[in-house]
Design a protein around this motif. Structure first.
Motif, PDB file in Angstrom:
ATOM      1  N   ARG A   1       0.984  -1.115  -0.045  1.00  0.00           N
ATOM      2  CA  ARG A   1       0.038  -0.062   0.009  1.00  0.00           C
ATOM      3  C   ARG A   1       0.865   1.267  -0.093  1.00  0.00           C
ATOM      4  O   ARG A   1       0.445   2.114  -0.635  1.00  0.00           O
ATOM      5  N   GLU A   2       2.108   1.236   0.650  1.00  0.00           N
ATOM      6  CA  GLU A   2       2.817   2.355   0.811  1.00  0.00           C
ATOM      7  C   GLU A   2       3.448   2.781  -0.625  1.00  0.00           C
ATOM      8  O   GLU A   2       3.218   3.826  -1.068  1.00  0.00           O
ATOM      9  N   ALA A   3       3.942   1.682  -1.348  1.00  0.00           N
ATOM     10  CA  ALA A   3       4.430   1.945  -2.861  1.00  0.00           C
ATOM     11  C   ALA A   3       3.164   2.517  -3.678  1.00  0.00           C
ATOM     12  O   ALA A   3       3.509   3.263  -4.703  1.00  0.00           O
ATOM     13  N   SER A   4       2.160   1.587  -3.378  1.00  0.00           N
ATOM     14  CA  SER A   4       0.939   2.134  -4.269  1.00  0.00           C
ATOM     15  C   SER A   4       0.500   3.528  -4.118  1.00  0.00           C
ATOM     16  O   SER A   4       0.219   4.109  -5.248  1.00  0.00           O
ATOM     17  N   MET A   5       0.502   4.000  -2.862  1.00  0.00           N
ATOM     18  CA  MET A   5      -0.112   5.313  -2.574  1.00  0.00           C
ATOM     19  C   MET A   5       1.075   6.479  -3.296  1.00  0.00           C
ATOM     20  O   MET A   5       0.853   7.406  -3.882  1.00  0.00           O
ATOM     21  N   ARG A   6       2.537   6.135  -3.152  1.00  0.00           N
ATOM     22  CA  ARG A   6       3.338   6.828  -3.607  1.00  0.00           C
ATOM     23  C   ARG A   6       3.393   7.155  -5.178  1.00  0.00           C
ATOM     24  O   ARG A   6       3.518   8.123  -5.609  1.00  0.00           O
ATOM     25  N   THR A   7       3.051   5.968  -5.657  1.00  0.00           N
ATOM     26  CA  THR A   7       2.827   5.867  -7.111  1.00  0.00           C
ATOM     27  C   THR A   7       1.571   6.846  -7.465  1.00  0.00           C
ATOM     28  O   THR A   7       1.648   7.515  -8.769  1.00  0.00           O
ATOM     29  N   ALA A   8       0.600   6.428  -7.024  1.00  0.00           N
ATOM     30  CA  ALA A   8      -0.628   7.000  -7.209  1.00  0.00           C
ATOM     31  C   ALA A   8      -0.507   8.455  -7.170  1.00  0.00           C
ATOM     32  O   ALA A   8      -1.435   9.340  -7.982  1.00  0.00           O
ATOM     33  N   LEU A   9      -0.056   9.038  -5.999  1.00  0.00           N
ATOM     34  CA  LEU A   9      -0.117  10.529  -5.967  1.00  0.00           C
ATOM     35  C   LEU A   9       0.722  11.168  -6.954  1.00  0.00           C
ATOM     36  O   LEU A   9       0.399  12.323  -7.212  1.00  0.00           O
TER      37      LEU A   9
ATOM     38  N   SER B   1      -4.982   5.918  -0.204  1.00  0.00           N
ATOM     39  CA  SER B   1      -4.523   6.370   0.916  1.00  0.00           C
ATOM     40  C   SER B   1      -5.385   6.118   2.361  1.00  0.00           C
ATOM     41  O   SER B   1      -4.966   6.279   3.382  1.00  0.00           O
ATOM     42  N   ALA B   2      -6.700   5.782   1.874  1.00  0.00           N
ATOM     43  CA  ALA B   2      -7.658   5.380   3.230  1.00  0.00           C
ATOM     44  C   ALA B   2      -7.124   4.027   3.644  1.00  0.00           C
ATOM     45  O   ALA B   2      -7.037   4.011   4.854  1.00  0.00           O
ATOM     46  N   LEU B   3      -6.738   3.145   2.816  1.00  0.00           N
ATOM     47  CA  LEU B   3      -6.121   1.951   3.122  1.00  0.00           C
ATOM     48  C   LEU B   3      -4.867   2.205   4.019  1.00  0.00           C
ATOM     49  O   LEU B   3      -4.563   1.028   4.636  1.00  0.00           O
ATOM     50  N   HIS B   4      -4.175   2.983   3.447  1.00  0.00           N
ATOM     51  CA  HIS B   4      -2.778   3.073   4.105  1.00  0.00           C
ATOM     52  C   HIS B   4      -2.812   4.032   5.115  1.00  0.00           C
ATOM     53  O   HIS B   4      -1.660   4.409   5.785  1.00  0.00           O
ATOM     54  N   GLN B   5      -3.941   4.584   5.666  1.00  0.00           N
ATOM     55  CA  GLN B   5      -4.412   5.506   6.619  1.00  0.00           C
ATOM     56  C   GLN B   5      -3.399   6.711   6.737  1.00  0.00           C
ATOM     57  O   GLN B   5      -3.195   7.515   7.420  1.00  0.00           O
ATOM     58  N   ALA B   6      -3.559   7.137   5.300  1.00  0.00           N
ATOM     59  CA  ALA B   6      -2.903   8.622   5.162  1.00  0.00           C
ATOM     60  C   ALA B   6      -4.284   9.358   4.728  1.00  0.00           C
ATOM     61  O   ALA B   6      -4.515   9.679   3.542  1.00  0.00           O
TER      62      ALA B   6
ATOM     63  N   THR C   1      -9.072  11.203  12.044  1.00  0.00           N
ATOM     64  CA  THR C   1      -8.808  12.636  11.795  1.00  0.00           C
ATOM     65  C   THR C   1      -8.095  12.744  10.422  1.00  0.00           C
ATOM     66  O   THR C   1      -7.310  11.912  10.210  1.00  0.00           O
ATOM     67  N   PRO C   2      -8.415  13.863   9.764  1.00  0.00           N
ATOM     68  CA  PRO C   2      -7.811  13.986   8.545  1.00  0.00           C
ATOM     69  C   PRO C   2      -6.352  14.227   8.662  1.00  0.00           C
ATOM     70  O   PRO C   2      -5.787  15.456   8.469  1.00  0.00           O
TER      71      PRO C   2
END
Length: 335
Positions: A186-194, A216-221, A258-259
């Motif tokens: 998930r971390e790598a996925s969010m990094r790529t998606a952003l 990002s929701a799955l990664h708690q970001a 919390t956001p």
């Protein structure tokens, strides 16, 4: 007689026996046998083969046979015209909601055509005498000759060249983010998606921000997630029903969380040294932009990287080690 009844091959054979090459080509054009006309023009070194090529291409376009016209231009080494038509096909397929994999293939082919065009330009440049045959100086001179040749081309062609790989990059990272998500990274996925926000002129913005919100929701970001929801709810053309559903979903998420980003990894900007998030596509302090590793989506912050000899895109050496083909253009990697 042969022409009046549509017997092209027999008419061409008869005219060639009488050494009437021009008349044979005219017969082929008259009977819409364009392939044979161009073949004869090349075989007998007829000067206006380019005019025949343009006529045939226009004939194919009138019949909405763009892929055949692209193949024709490619066969005739008219790479820039083929790439321009291919970009049109890609835009049409995007409007028809073609699969991301199909879109990547179209844009990769476009990029490869442009690389062939660049190689063609370099071959046409005269080589200065007494230049070293190897080393950095030779490579720099070769690159300079190619750059000077590209300065003289038309503005429309410049746009095609400059954006040659942009579409392939967009769909490559779009697919990579989803593959990383399904692999559980998930971390790598969010990094790529952003990083996909840079391609909102190619990808559908709603698809990009929906993917960012999910990952990002799955990664708690949740800060990144809230930003994605804000964009989705404020998009033009969103129906009231859809906007209401988005608002209800965001309410469910952010009444529980919390956001803010629970997990954040910091790295130093390679230009100014300021601490930034490892998913940032640019530094907020110095505005320096970071190229992305085509194998992992990570930002490239140092000069230790592998570069594809075909598409010129880069990857971290430890990430590319397990690949036998370039992740972007899929050309075999020399061992």
């Amino acid at each position: 007689m042969f022409v009046s009844v549509g017997m092209c091959q027999q008419a061409v054979t008869a005219l060639l026996k009488c050494t009437k090459v021009r008349e044979a080509i005219d017969v082929c054009v008259q009977l819409n046998e364009w392939d044979q006309a161009i073949e004869l023009a090349n075989q007998y070194n007829v000067g206006d083969v380019n005019n025949l090529l343009v006529k045939y291409a226009n004939h194919l376009l009138e019949k909405d046979q763009k892929l055949t016209a692209i193949a024709l231009y490619r066969k005739a080494n008219r790479y820039i015209e083929a790439a321009r038509l291919l970009q049109q096909v890609a835009k049409e397929q995007s409007g028809l909601k073609a699969s991301p994999l199909m879109m990547k293939k179209l844009y990769v082919l476009c990029g490869l055509l442009i690389e062939s065009y660049r190689a063609q330009l370099k071959k046409k440049q005269p080589t200065a005498e007494n230049e070293p045959s190897s080393g950095n100086k030779s490579e720099m001179l070769s690159s300079l000759r190619g750059a000077l040749a590209e300065e003289a081309i038309a503005l429309d062609d410049t746009r095609v060249i400059d954006n040659a790989w942009r579409g392939a990059e967009a769909y490559h990272f779009f697919l990579l983010a989803q593959r990383q998500l399904y692999e559980g990274n998930r971390e790598a996925s969010m990094r790529t998606a952003l990083g996909l926000v840079d391609y909102d002129d190619i990808l559908t913005p709603s698809d990009v921000h929906s993917l960012i919100a999910l990952i990002s929701a799955l990664h708690q970001a949740f800060f990144q997630c809230s930003k994605a929801f804000v964009v989705l709810e404020s998009m033009e053309g969103v129906s009231d029903e859809k906007r209401g559903q988005l608002g209800e979903l965001s309410l469910q998420i952010f009444t529980r969380h919390t956001p803010r980003d629970v997990v954040t990894n910091k790295i130093n900007c390679s230009n100014c040294g300021v601490m930034i998030n490892d998913w940032d596509v640019s530094c907020a302090e110095c505005s320096n932009r970071f190229p992305r590793c085509i194998a992992s989506g990570r930002p490239l912050l140092d000069y230790h990287y592998w570069s594809c000899p075909t598409c010129k895109h880069r990857a971290l050496e430890n990430e590319i080690a397990s690949y036998s083909n370039c992740p972007l253009c899929h050309v075999s990697i020399p061992i």
